[in-house]
Design an enzyme around this catalytic site. Structure first.
Site, PDB file in Angstrom:
ATOM      1  N   ARG A  43       0.835  -1.215   0.000  1.00 14.62           N
ATOM      2  CA  ARG A  43       0.000   0.000   0.000  1.00 14.62           C
ATOM      3  C   ARG A  43       0.867   1.262   0.000  1.00 14.62           C
ATOM      4  O   ARG A  43       0.491   2.278  -0.574  1.00 14.62           O
ATOM      5  CB  ARG A  43      -0.957   0.006   1.198  1.00 14.62           C
ATOM      6  CG  ARG A  43      -0.252  -0.053   2.531  1.00 14.62           C
ATOM      7  CD  ARG A  43      -1.248  -0.030   3.674  1.00 14.62           C
ATOM      8  NE  ARG A  43      -0.605  -0.424   4.910  1.00 14.62           N
ATOM      9  CZ  ARG A  43      -1.021  -0.062   6.115  1.00 14.62           C
ATOM     10  NH1 ARG A  43      -2.105   0.670   6.251  1.00 14.62           N
ATOM     11  NH2 ARG A  43      -0.390  -0.457   7.193  1.00 14.62           N
ATOM     12  N   SER A  92      -4.794   4.727   5.924  1.00 13.85           N
ATOM     13  CA  SER A  92      -4.648   3.302   5.602  1.00 13.85           C
ATOM     14  C   SER A  92      -4.211   3.084   4.158  1.00 13.85           C
ATOM     15  O   SER A  92      -3.516   2.134   3.846  1.00 13.85           O
ATOM     16  CB  SER A  92      -5.973   2.564   5.830  1.00 13.85           C
ATOM     17  OG  SER A  92      -6.327   2.610   7.186  1.00 13.85           O
ATOM     18  N   GLU A 120     -19.080   4.642  -0.177  1.00 17.18           N
ATOM     19  CA  GLU A 120     -18.301   4.117  -1.301  1.00 17.18           C
ATOM     20  C   GLU A 120     -19.067   4.137  -2.620  1.00 17.18           C
ATOM     21  O   GLU A 120     -18.479   4.354  -3.682  1.00 17.18           O
ATOM     22  CB  GLU A 120     -17.827   2.684  -0.989  1.00 17.18           C
ATOM     23  CG  GLU A 120     -16.844   2.584   0.178  1.00 17.18           C
ATOM     24  CD  GLU A 120     -17.534   2.572   1.547  1.00 17.18           C
ATOM     25  OE1 GLU A 120     -18.784   2.535   1.599  1.00 17.18           O
ATOM     26  OE2 GLU A 120     -16.813   2.590   2.571  1.00 17.18           O
ATOM     27  N   PHE A 142     -14.541  -3.007   0.285  1.00 13.85           N
ATOM     28  CA  PHE A 142     -15.460  -1.900  -0.007  1.00 13.85           C
ATOM     29  C   PHE A 142     -15.241  -1.331  -1.405  1.00 13.85           C
ATOM     30  O   PHE A 142     -16.008  -0.488  -1.867  1.00 13.85           O
ATOM     31  CB  PHE A 142     -15.295  -0.799   1.055  1.00 13.85           C
ATOM     32  CG  PHE A 142     -15.241  -1.334   2.460  1.00 13.85           C
ATOM     33  CD1 PHE A 142     -16.176  -2.264   2.898  1.00 13.85           C
ATOM     34  CD2 PHE A 142     -14.243  -0.947   3.337  1.00 13.85           C
ATOM     35  CE1 PHE A 142     -16.111  -2.795   4.175  1.00 13.85           C
ATOM     36  CE2 PHE A 142     -14.175  -1.465   4.626  1.00 13.85           C
ATOM     37  CZ  PHE A 142     -15.114  -2.399   5.049  1.00 13.85           C
ATOM     38  N   HIS A 184      -5.578  -3.641   1.554  1.00 15.48           N
ATOM     39  CA  HIS A 184      -5.996  -4.601   2.584  1.00 15.48           C
ATOM     40  C   HIS A 184      -6.745  -5.793   1.991  1.00 15.48           C
ATOM     41  O   HIS A 184      -7.710  -6.292   2.559  1.00 15.48           O
ATOM     42  CB  HIS A 184      -6.849  -3.905   3.646  1.00 15.48           C
ATOM     43  CG  HIS A 184      -6.089  -2.899   4.471  1.00 15.48           C
ATOM     44  ND1 HIS A 184      -5.402  -1.861   3.916  1.00 15.48           N
ATOM     45  CD2 HIS A 184      -5.922  -2.788   5.810  1.00 15.48           C
ATOM     46  CE1 HIS A 184      -4.830  -1.138   4.873  1.00 15.48           C
ATOM     47  NE2 HIS A 184      -5.117  -1.683   6.031  1.00 15.48           N
ATOM     48  N   ASP A 214      -8.621  -7.799  11.839  1.00 11.41           N
ATOM     49  CA  ASP A 214     -10.000  -7.319  11.656  1.00 11.41           C
ATOM     50  C   ASP A 214     -10.966  -8.458  11.329  1.00 11.41           C
ATOM     51  O   ASP A 214     -12.172  -8.345  11.542  1.00 11.41           O
ATOM     52  CB  ASP A 214     -10.065  -6.268  10.538  1.00 11.41           C
ATOM     53  CG  ASP A 214      -9.662  -4.887  11.045  1.00 11.41           C
ATOM     54  OD1 ASP A 214      -9.474  -4.730  12.269  1.00 11.41           O
ATOM     55  OD2 ASP A 214      -9.529  -3.980  10.204  1.00 11.41           O
ATOM     56  N   ARG A 230      -1.751  -4.884   3.080  1.00 13.89           N
ATOM     57  CA  ARG A 230      -1.356  -4.181   4.289  1.00 13.89           C
ATOM     58  C   ARG A 230      -0.004  -4.610   4.857  1.00 13.89           C
ATOM     59  O   ARG A 230       0.735  -3.769   5.355  1.00 13.89           O
ATOM     60  CB  ARG A 230      -2.452  -4.416   5.337  1.00 13.89           C
ATOM     61  CG  ARG A 230      -2.135  -3.815   6.677  1.00 13.89           C
ATOM     62  CD  ARG A 230      -3.245  -4.143   7.682  1.00 13.89           C
ATOM     63  NE  ARG A 230      -2.921  -3.593   8.980  1.00 13.89           N
ATOM     64  CZ  ARG A 230      -2.988  -4.274  10.127  1.00 13.89           C
ATOM     65  NH1 ARG A 230      -3.387  -5.533  10.136  1.00 13.89           N
ATOM     66  NH2 ARG A 230      -2.681  -3.697  11.254  1.00 13.89           N
TER      67      ARG A 230
END
Lengths: 317, 295
Positions: free
Chosen positions: A13, A40, A61, A86, A112, A120, A170
């Site tokens: 990322r 992020s 989104e 998303f 991610h 998560d 990530r």
């Protein structure tokens, strides 16, 4: 056998963030949108340098995808930023109608992705996104393997006209590809030449495939390793050329077995050059909370799994 | 007086409201003939939005039909979010010079640029995004409006939405964004006909006080009470333009009658997505004598 080394581990990322920052300086038409995940996605540098070209859309989104489509009408090159989950499943119809079918020059930057999102848990660990995106006509799907390649891919997709899904992650992973590499969309990278098996890997599994090839070499097995950074359009020529030599394939990806890179390879082989294939992929399952390394082990996406799959496929030749 | 451009670039002037009224009637004939020819399509909402689209393309938009370009730089641009009323959109686009009127004959047929719902995919001039799956057009319009601001382009972005379409959540994401970010070069219009496929909007899922909702979302709201009266629509849209540039997006709530102009299609939701048969077509055409010539 070619030796691969790295000096540091970095997250892909951040490669995206660095590529976006560079585009900010070099291409005034590049704009960026984010749905409340600026840090992020590592988009903060772009936001700071070009506040007028950065659009914070909040946790919305669907609206972000539509605004991105609209921004192209007026010559902008929008990059949308949110987690892979998303960026795809949540907004599939918006992407399908307003972006892909409408041929809008939107770059969907998805961070991610996969199990390595980690703690998560399964709500955020999408393992279906490659399948969802590659099924859309007109959509390019890219999953680079390290920081340098993600940065190069980010810069390359801005030069390509049309919708692109750019998937990255990530965790910090070995940064081993050259910083000055040329990224050619749809052109596979032959990392290791071999004669017994073709290992085709994408994203975080590419380094693991190199590790597996090294171990296999010590066992007297010669593995060819191909980095498929572009899943669609697939570099059919590179894969067929390799399989003509090795006559078997292992595919490796951080994705569901159904609908991912492995299925693209299987379809190609079924049509043009039938050969045994083993999958290293998640077997029709959701993920769970855990560290990235623990999850990759538990769900069978580790170096040892590539070695085992190779041994299995060799018996089927 | 407003300008119109012919199919092949010859400029002529719509010298009076009477000529635009004739255009409205011809567009209504086109709509019923188009949906009849393929026994499918959406005549009800199309008939109700004739005055809006004729007013927009004939008297309000600053546009260049003969030389359509996707970016629309320096031009006003329009997005049809409720894509199912494609018959009225296509007829007005053709009759204001975007493509040959004869092409209306291909509506919904194989290999046509006039797909069931509008699309850019077949390269039809005048269409800038696909629509049909509802609720997406406001976001796209906002994006186009933001691009115009970045480009220092002072022209205006318009969009049209069904009232039933406002049940889609994305509309409210977009509505929130537009006011929070002062998208004040944008005029959205709602075709407030009170009907959707399953019946009256009030019974399917009430919108409540729509004016109050958009005002609470930070929009400037204006209304066109007579959305099937051409002069009222032209005046209403021109008034909406005076509200631009004041830090808020502009919403026009436009009352219309679904099926307007064909007596048996009015007062009901039943012609939302049904085509007339031969007999019904004749009955409709008897009420709509030819003005500018059939396609």
């Amino acid at each position: 056998m070619k030796e691969y080394t790295y000096t540091e581990k970095k997250d892909t990322r951040s490669g995206f963030g660095a590529g976006l920052s560079e585009l900010g300086k070099t291409n005034p038409n590049v704009v960026a949108l984010c749905a409340d995940l600026t840090g992020s996605l590592k988009m903060d540098a772009f936001q700071k340098a070009h506040p007028d070209r950065f659009f914070q859309v909040g946790i919305a989104e669907a609206n972000m995808m539509g605004i991105a489509a609209g921004l192209t009408i007026g010559g902008k090159i929008p990059f949308t930023g949110t987690f892979a989950n998303f960026s795809t499943g949540r907004v599939y119809d918006q992407i399908r109608q307003s972006i892909a079918y409408s041929d809008k020059n939107v770059k969907i930057a998805a961070s991610h992705a996969g199990l390595t999102l980690g703690e998560d848990g399964a709500t955020h660990q999408i393992l279906e996104d490659i399948g969802l995106m590659k099924m859309l006509p007109n959509m390019v799907v890219i999953n680079p393997c390290d920081y340098n390649q993600t940065k190069a891919a980010t810069i390359a997709v801005a030069k390509y006209h049309g919708p692109v899904y750019l998937r990255f992650g990530r965790p910090s992973v070995p940064n081993f590809t050259p910083a000055d590499q040329e990224f050619v969309i749809g052109k596979a990278v032959l990392l290791q030449e071999g004669s017994d098996v073709t290992i085709v890997a994408t994203g975080h599994l590419v380094w693991k495939a190199l590790e597996a090839a090294k171990s296999l070499h010590e066992k007297g097995i010669s593995a060819e390793v191909i980095n498929i950074h572009t899943i669609k359009p697939l570099d059919e020529e590179a894969i067929l050329k390799s399989v003509a030599k090795t006559r078997c394939v292992v595919s490796a990806e951080e994705h569901q077995r159904h609908g991912g890179l492995g299925d693209s390879i299987a379809q190609l082989l079924a049509r043009k050059h039938p050969a045994p294939q083993e999958y290293v992929a998640v077997n029709d399952s959701f993920g769970e909370s855990g560290t990235p390394d623990e999850l990759m082990k538990k769900y069978g996406l580790d170096t040892v799994n590539i070695i085992e799959a190779t041994e299995a496929v060799l018996k089927r030749k | 007086m407003p300008f119109l451009y012919s199919n092949f670039g010859l400029l002529f002037i719509m010298s009076s409201l009477a000529q635009l009224t004739d255009l409205c009637q011809q567009v209504r004939r086109d709509i019923v003939r188009m949906v009849h020819a393929v026994s499918s399509g959406h005549p009800g909402g199309s008939l109700g939005c004739v005055e809006y689209l004729v007013a927009l393309y004939g008297a309000v938009l600053k546009h260049n039909p003969g030389q359509f370009n996707m970016d629309g730089s320096g031009e006003d641009v329009f997005f049809l979010s409720n894509g199912h009323i494609s018959p009225v959109f296509y007829s007005v686009l053709a009759r204001t010079g975007y493509f040959p009127v004869s092409e209306l004959n291909t509506f919904r047929k194989l290999n046509s640029r006039l797909q069931g719902h509008p699309t850019t995919h077949e390269g039809l001039p005048g269409v800038r995004v696909a629509s049909g799956s509802l609720g997406q057009g406001m976001s796209v319009a906002i994006g186009a409006a933001l691009a115009k601001k970045l480009n220092n382009d002072t022209s205006v972005v318009y969009s049209l939405h069904g009232d039933g379409e406002l049940q889609e959540g994305q509309i409210w994401e977009a509505a929130m964004y537009a006011s929070a970010n002062k998208v004040d070069n944008y005029i959205a219009t709602v075709d407030y006909n009170g009907r959707q496929i399953d019946g009256d909007v009030e019974n399917v899922l009430s919108l409540g006080n729509l004016r109050a909702k958009f005002e609470a979302f930070g929009w400037t709201v204006t209304e066109i009470e007579k959305g099937n009266d051409l002069a009222s629509v032209v005046d209403g849209l021109n008034h909406a333009k005076t509200l631009l540039g004041k830090g808020k997006p502009v919403m026009v709530l436009m009352r219309t009658e679904m099926g307007m102009g064909v007596d048996y299609m009015m007062g009901t939701h039943k012609w939302h997505g049904s085509a007339p048969n031969d007999e019904q077509l004749q009955k409709a055409l008897d009420q709509l004598p030819v003005t500018l010539g059939d396609y």
